[in-house]
Design a protein around this motif. Structure first.
Motif, short mmCIF file in Angstrom:
data_model
loop_
_atom_site.label_atom_id
_atom_site.label_comp_id
_atom_site.label_asym_id
_atom_site.label_seq_id
_atom_site.Cartn_x
_atom_site.Cartn_y
_atom_site.Cartn_z
N PRO A 71 0.82 -1.22 0.00
CA PRO A 71 0.00 0.00 0.00
C PRO A 71 0.85 1.27 0.00
O PRO A 71 0.31 2.37 0.01
N ILE A 72 2.17 1.07 0.00
CA ILE A 72 3.11 2.21 0.05
C ILE A 72 3.89 2.26 -1.27
O ILE A 72 4.46 1.25 -1.69
N ALA A 87 7.63 0.45 1.70
CA ALA A 87 7.20 -0.89 1.29
C ALA A 87 8.00 -1.96 2.03
O ALA A 87 7.47 -3.04 2.35
N GLN A 88 9.26 -1.67 2.32
CA GLN A 88 10.11 -2.60 3.06
C GLN A 88 9.59 -2.80 4.48
O GLN A 88 9.46 -3.93 4.97
N LEU A 140 6.62 -5.83 8.66
CA LEU A 140 5.53 -5.85 9.62
C LEU A 140 4.69 -7.11 9.47
O LEU A 140 4.35 -7.78 10.45
N TYR A 141 4.36 -7.44 8.23
CA TYR A 141 3.60 -8.67 7.99
C TYR A 141 4.45 -9.89 8.30
O TYR A 141 3.98 -10.84 8.93
N GLY A 142 5.69 -9.90 7.83
CA GLY A 142 6.63 -10.98 8.14
C GLY A 142 6.61 -12.13 7.15
O GLY A 142 5.59 -12.42 6.53
N ALA A 157 13.47 -6.33 -0.11
CA ALA A 157 13.79 -7.75 -0.03
C ALA A 157 13.60 -8.25 1.39
O ALA A 157 13.76 -7.51 2.36
N LEU A 158 13.23 -9.52 1.51
CA LEU A 158 13.10 -10.18 2.80
C LEU A 158 13.27 -11.67 2.59
O LEU A 158 12.68 -12.24 1.65
#
Length: 327
Positions: free
Chosen positions: A228-229, A252-253, A258-260, A277-278
């Protein structure tokens, strides 16, 4: 194909219209946020459920994204003439009918999920719309103003104050006792893909995830989220004020973190956020602004394609590059 989507208000509803266009033959279940719900003038109002229902049913005010089209406000004006508060929340005459029917059914003992199904029978939204819970929950915001430190309903902070006062805390009242509405967990269990629209990650998607059992059920599924960002700012609304309240940057990162990764498997970001990236998450960059149904459908199609790619590719396999038409 069976798809589940969690949704808040305007952004979520417009994305869902694109999702329905992108997958016209799919069985789509929408789990709607009810943390925004409020009782006004003796009537139970469910803003996010109604925005989804009106948008997909062809009755939304397209310009503002909420409320009914061809609306009038005679009742609101008469209430104001009597000095009835609150006057900062404007229900239209057509909209009043929805809230009257809902309140009558709730007072007669019907659960919110059954009431929502009955209301949707008129609007035929083309999806199954289920509230996150039949139990009453309300999002409240702690602020400090001339009256001191106090909690106000989210709608007062959002609509009357326009989030102009910093939120010191955002609390979902009733979350500890609330349980998923009938059909919510089963729809998630049966889903081939779960899509998180670009709804507010704190008071829309985040609220739904606070209901016991929902996050845990989602962590076993293929879940793709749409950021959403875009470029450090919300696509619409005041999500930045909500993120600040919980100590999360407006990027966005940060929303992905936050969601994980136990929850999110795939993440669509705007082209200017291509460096996000995650570990454990496949990230694709593409245009994310929903100008119309066609652009919303293109985003939804990209989310479904990413979900399908994740589902058929073993964990740890490098992600394929985004297709040319998505760049």
């Amino acid at each position: 194909m069976r798809i589940v989507s969690l949704a808040g208000g305007i952004g979520g509803a417009r994305f869902l219209r694109g999702l329905r266009a992108a997958a016209p033959d799919a069985d789509i279940t929408v789990i709607g946020n009810t943390g925004d719900d409020i009782t006004l003038f003796g009537l139970r109002v469910c803003p996010d459920l109604d925005t989804v229902m009106y948008t997909l049913g062809g009755g939304i005010n397209e310009e503002q994204g909420w409320g009914r089209d061809k609306e009038s406000h005679a009742v609101k004006e008469e209430l104001a003439a009597y000095g009835v508060e609150p006057q900062w929340f404007g229900l239209g005459d057509r909209d009043f009918a929805t809230h009257i029917v809902r309140t009558q059914m709730l007072d007669a003992g019907y659960p919110l999920s059954a009431v929502t199904e009955a209301l949707c029978a008129r609007w035929e939204p083309g999806v199954r719309l289920i509230p996150m819970s039949d139990d009453r929950t309300e999002t409240h915001v702690v602020i400090t103003d001339e009256r001191g430190r106090r909690a106000v309903h989210f709608q007062e902070w959002w609509v009357r104050l326009r989030a102009s006062l910093p939120a010191e805390q955002i609390i979902l009242v009733g979350a500890d006792e609330a349980r998923p509405a009938p059909g919510v967990l089963q729809a998630i269990a049966d889903a081939d893909a779960v899509i998180l629209p670009p709804s507010n990650p704190v008071v829309s998607i985040g609220t739904i995830l606070q209901i016991k059992g929902i996050r845990e059920a989602l962590e076993g599924k293929t879940v793709v989220g749409v950021s959403p960002i875009v470029g450090g700012a919300p696509v619409r609304g005041m999500a930045d004020a909500c993120l600040t309240a919980i100590g999360v940057d407006t990027t966005a990162q940060a929303v992905l973190e936050l969601y994980g990764s136990p929850l999110i498997n795939g993440w669509l970001v705007a082209e200017e956020d291509a460096g996000v990236a995650l570990d454990g998450v496949r990230v694709q960059a593409r245009p994310l602004i929903m100008h119309d149904v066609e652009s919303a459908a293109a985003i939804a199609r990209a989310a479904l394609d990413l979900a399908a790619e994740i589902a058929r590719t073993p964990a740890g396999t490098p992600a394929a590059p985004a297709p040319e038409d998505a760049r």
